[in-house]
Design a protein around this motif. Structure first.
Motif, PDB file in Angstrom:
ATOM      1  N   ILE A  18      34.505   9.116  58.292  1.00 26.86           N
ATOM      2  CA  ILE A  18      33.742   9.780  59.351  1.00 26.86           C
ATOM      3  C   ILE A  18      34.641  10.030  60.562  1.00 26.86           C
ATOM      4  N   ALA A  19      35.417   9.021  60.948  1.00 20.85           N
ATOM      5  CA  ALA A  19      36.291   9.150  62.111  1.00 20.85           C
ATOM      6  C   ALA A  19      37.288  10.296  61.940  1.00 20.85           C
ATOM      7  N   VAL A  20      37.894  10.393  60.767  1.00 23.21           N
ATOM      8  CA  VAL A  20      38.874  11.453  60.513  1.00 23.21           C
ATOM      9  C   VAL A  20      38.186  12.822  60.515  1.00 23.21           C
ATOM     10  N   ALA A  21      37.028  12.924  59.876  1.00 23.69           N
ATOM     11  CA  ALA A  21      36.307  14.200  59.837  1.00 23.69           C
ATOM     12  C   ALA A  21      35.903  14.646  61.240  1.00 23.69           C
ATOM     13  N   VAL A  22      35.401  13.719  62.034  1.00 21.45           N
ATOM     14  CA  VAL A  22      34.981  14.042  63.404  1.00 21.45           C
ATOM     15  C   VAL A  22      36.192  14.446  64.243  1.00 21.45           C
ATOM     16  N   PHE A  23      37.288  13.712  64.111  1.00 23.51           N
ATOM     17  CA  PHE A  23      38.500  14.050  64.860  1.00 23.51           C
ATOM     18  C   PHE A  23      38.950  15.469  64.522  1.00 23.51           C
ATOM     19  N   HIS A  24      39.051  15.770  63.227  1.00 25.90           N
ATOM     20  CA  HIS A  24      39.498  17.108  62.807  1.00 25.90           C
ATOM     21  C   HIS A  24      38.557  18.184  63.325  1.00 25.90           C
ATOM     22  N   SER A  25      37.274  17.952  63.238  1.00 27.40           N
ATOM     23  CA  SER A  25      36.288  18.931  63.687  1.00 27.40           C
ATOM     24  C   SER A  25      36.423  19.212  65.183  1.00 27.40           C
ATOM     25  N   GLU A  26      36.523  18.165  65.974  1.00 25.13           N
ATOM     26  CA  GLU A  26      36.632  18.326  67.426  1.00 25.13           C
ATOM     27  C   GLU A  26      37.972  18.969  67.811  1.00 25.13           C
ATOM     28  N   ALA A  27      39.055  18.534  67.172  1.00 29.74           N
ATOM     29  CA  ALA A  27      40.369  19.096  67.475  1.00 29.74           C
ATOM     30  C   ALA A  27      40.413  20.582  67.106  1.00 29.74           C
ATOM     31  N   GLU A  28      39.893  20.912  65.936  1.00 30.85           N
ATOM     32  CA  GLU A  28      39.879  22.305  65.490  1.00 30.85           C
ATOM     33  C   GLU A  28      39.021  23.173  66.407  1.00 30.85           C
ATOM     34  N   ALA A  29      37.853  22.666  66.790  1.00 34.47           N
ATOM     35  CA  ALA A  29      36.969  23.418  67.689  1.00 34.47           C
ATOM     36  C   ALA A  29      37.641  23.676  69.036  1.00 34.47           C
ATOM     37  N   ALA A  30      38.519  22.772  69.447  1.00 30.51           N
ATOM     38  CA  ALA A  30      39.242  22.935  70.713  1.00 30.51           C
ATOM     39  C   ALA A  30      40.501  23.782  70.543  1.00 30.51           C
ATOM     40  N   GLY A  31      40.797  24.182  69.297  1.00 30.63           N
ATOM     41  CA  GLY A  31      41.938  25.055  69.040  1.00 30.63           C
ATOM     42  C   GLY A  31      43.243  24.335  68.749  1.00 30.63           C
ATOM     43  N   TYR A  32      43.158  23.088  68.293  1.00 36.04           N
ATOM     44  CA  TYR A  32      44.377  22.315  68.022  1.00 36.04           C
ATOM     45  C   TYR A  32      44.484  21.941  66.556  1.00 36.04           C
ATOM     46  N   ASP A  33      45.706  21.977  66.046  1.00 36.71           N
ATOM     47  CA  ASP A  33      46.008  21.583  64.675  1.00 36.71           C
ATOM     48  C   ASP A  33      46.815  20.287  64.736  1.00 36.71           C
ATOM     49  N   ILE A 107      44.205  18.506  74.292  1.00 34.92           N
ATOM     50  CA  ILE A 107      43.386  17.939  73.214  1.00 34.92           C
ATOM     51  C   ILE A 107      42.619  16.693  73.665  1.00 34.92           C
ATOM     52  N   THR A 108      43.012  16.089  74.770  1.00 39.59           N
ATOM     53  CA  THR A 108      42.392  14.833  75.205  1.00 39.59           C
ATOM     54  C   THR A 108      40.867  14.916  75.342  1.00 39.59           C
ATOM     55  N   PRO A 109      40.288  15.969  75.926  1.00 32.32           N
ATOM     56  CA  PRO A 109      38.817  16.027  75.977  1.00 32.32           C
ATOM     57  C   PRO A 109      38.173  16.060  74.580  1.00 32.32           C
ATOM     58  N   ALA A 110      38.813  16.711  73.621  1.00 33.23           N
ATOM     59  CA  ALA A 110      38.288  16.753  72.251  1.00 33.23           C
ATOM     60  C   ALA A 110      38.367  15.373  71.608  1.00 33.23           C
ATOM     61  N   VAL A 111      39.437  14.648  71.881  1.00 38.64           N
ATOM     62  CA  VAL A 111      39.588  13.300  71.334  1.00 38.64           C
ATOM     63  C   VAL A 111      38.535  12.375  71.949  1.00 38.64           C
ATOM     64  N   THR A 112      38.301  12.511  73.233  1.00 38.39           N
ATOM     65  CA  THR A 112      37.267  11.712  73.904  1.00 38.39           C
ATOM     66  C   THR A 112      35.896  12.016  73.298  1.00 38.39           C
ATOM     67  N   ALA A 113      35.613  13.291  73.086  1.00 36.90           N
ATOM     68  CA  ALA A 113      34.331  13.680  72.477  1.00 36.90           C
ATOM     69  C   ALA A 113      34.213  13.117  71.062  1.00 36.90           C
ATOM     70  N   ALA A 114      35.303  13.148  70.313  1.00 27.69           N
ATOM     71  CA  ALA A 114      35.290  12.609  68.947  1.00 27.69           C
ATOM     72  C   ALA A 114      34.978  11.117  68.959  1.00 27.69           C
ATOM     73  N   GLN A 115      35.585  10.378  69.899  1.00 27.68           N
ATOM     74  CA  GLN A 115      35.337   8.939  69.969  1.00 27.68           C
ATOM     75  C   GLN A 115      33.855   8.662  70.229  1.00 27.68           C
ATOM     76  N   GLN A 116      33.246   9.470  71.076  1.00 25.81           N
ATOM     77  CA  GLN A 116      31.832   9.288  71.390  1.00 25.81           C
ATOM     78  C   GLN A 116      30.952   9.624  70.188  1.00 25.81           C
ATOM     79  N   LEU A 117      31.325  10.660  69.447  1.00 23.71           N
ATOM     80  CA  LEU A 117      30.557  11.040  68.254  1.00 23.71           C
ATOM     81  C   LEU A 117      30.614   9.960  67.175  1.00 23.71           C
ATOM     82  N   MET A 118      31.735   9.284  67.070  1.00 21.02           N
ATOM     83  CA  MET A 118      31.902   8.263  66.032  1.00 21.02           C
ATOM     84  C   MET A 118      30.927   7.100  66.198  1.00 21.02           C
TER      85      MET A 118
END
Length: 152
Positions: A18-33, A107-118
């Motif tokens: 779940i953590a990896v999927a959420v991270f990838h989703s948030e990073a991709e949505a923010a435009g980062y690979d 990417i930091t805001p996307a990572v923060t959002a991912a942590q909250q989603l997890m």
């Protein structure tokens, strides 16, 4: 026979998925690979400029073979540079490029959002308790890992 939901290993693996999927989703949505381990490496290099690969591997608890590929990909993306160490000819010092700094900041805001989603199903107190228990279990089992966490 025990149900998988009664086995810590199964539940930890599921949470990792779940953590990896959420991270990838948030990073991709923010435009980062960037993968979670690439982010961890970039963040560690940011706070420890000139770090060598072996030390980096210990800081983020990755084995030396895997970290080589991570560093290679970050260098290929133009996010870090490798330079020969002035202290040890065999070692390579890692530093962030301006593009790496821009990527980490972006990417930091996307990572923060991912942590909250997890942990979105938990209260703040439950999240704190989960984090406390995870840290405790990890500390107790750190040396059992193929890539133990090493503090610098």
């Amino acid at each position: 026979m025990r149900d998988n939901n009664d086995m810590p290993g199964h539940l930890i693996r599921r949470l990792q998925q779940i953590a990896v999927a959420v991270f990838h989703s948030e990073a991709e949505a923010a435009g980062y690979d960037l993968t979670p381990v690439q982010y961890a490496a970039l963040a560690a290099i940011s706070t420890s400029p000139g770090i060598d690969q072996v030390t980096l591997a210990g800081l983020i608890a990755y084995d030396r073979t895997t970290i080589t590929g991570v560093v290679d990909r970050l260098a290929q993306k133009g996010l870090i540079e490798r330079q020969a160490s002035s202290r040890d000819r065999r070692a390579r010092e890692l530093t962030m490029t301006p593009e790496g700094k821009k990527t980490l900041e972006g990417i930091t805001p996307a990572v923060t959002a991912a942590q909250q989603l997890m942990v979105r199903g938990l209260t703040d107190d439950e999240t704190e308790e989960l984090m406390r228990l995870l840290r405790k279990a990890i500390a107790a089992g750190n040396e059992l890992s193929r890539a133990p966490l090493r503090q610098v």
